[in-house]
Design an enzyme around this catalytic site. Sequence first.
Site, PDB file in Angstrom:
ATOM      1  N   CYS A  49      19.641  48.001 -58.681  1.00 47.90           N
ATOM      2  CA  CYS A  49      20.821  47.118 -58.738  1.00 47.90           C
ATOM      3  C   CYS A  49      22.111  47.922 -58.674  1.00 47.90           C
ATOM      4  CB  CYS A  49      20.792  46.275 -60.008  1.00 47.90           C
ATOM      5  SG  CYS A  49      19.392  45.136 -60.081  1.00 47.90           S
ATOM      6  N   THR A  50      22.158  49.033 -59.379  1.00 43.92           N
ATOM      7  CA  THR A  50      23.343  49.882 -59.344  1.00 43.92           C
ATOM      8  C   THR A  50      23.565  50.414 -57.935  1.00 43.92           C
ATOM      9  OG1 THR A  50      23.110  50.492 -61.676  1.00 43.92           O
ATOM     10  CG2 THR A  50      24.419  51.970 -60.296  1.00 43.92           C
TER      11      THR A  50
END
Length: 155
Positions: A46-47
């Site tokens: 996600c990052t």
Amino acid sequence: MTVEVGSIAPDFTLPDSNRAPVSLSSFRGQKAVLVVFYPFAFSGVCTAELCAVRDDLASFQNEQVQVLAVSTDPAPALKAWAQAQGYTFPLLSDFWPHGAVAKEYGVFHEQGGMALRGTFLVGLDGVVTFAEVNEPGVARDQSSWKRAVAALPVS
């Protein structure tokens, strides 16, 4: 059932990382919206995905398109993550009722209690013009998002 291209996007109002309400319908007639569901703040994939959006924001967000990133994380976690990563687009909390918006879009993972990697481009008229869903752990190819945004009619 996942929201499909050609259907009206379900409207929602969710708090952003500062707990200010953001409604999808507030953009109708003004901007298209790239709604990016993701599982968890601070997770590796996600990052990487949202940093790629941050680093090439003009390809996703401009005078015609707004990015709204949505997860089931609580607003304080999203605020800390946005500050840590320098995200300038809204991170919205679908925390309570837990995953309600992700469920409406057909991207809620019941066993994990999280959103799947769903991406929806909503046109000025509220109609979904692009839809993609990836399973947990599978990163998305954002080049398809760029093509979808670039294909929007110029207003």
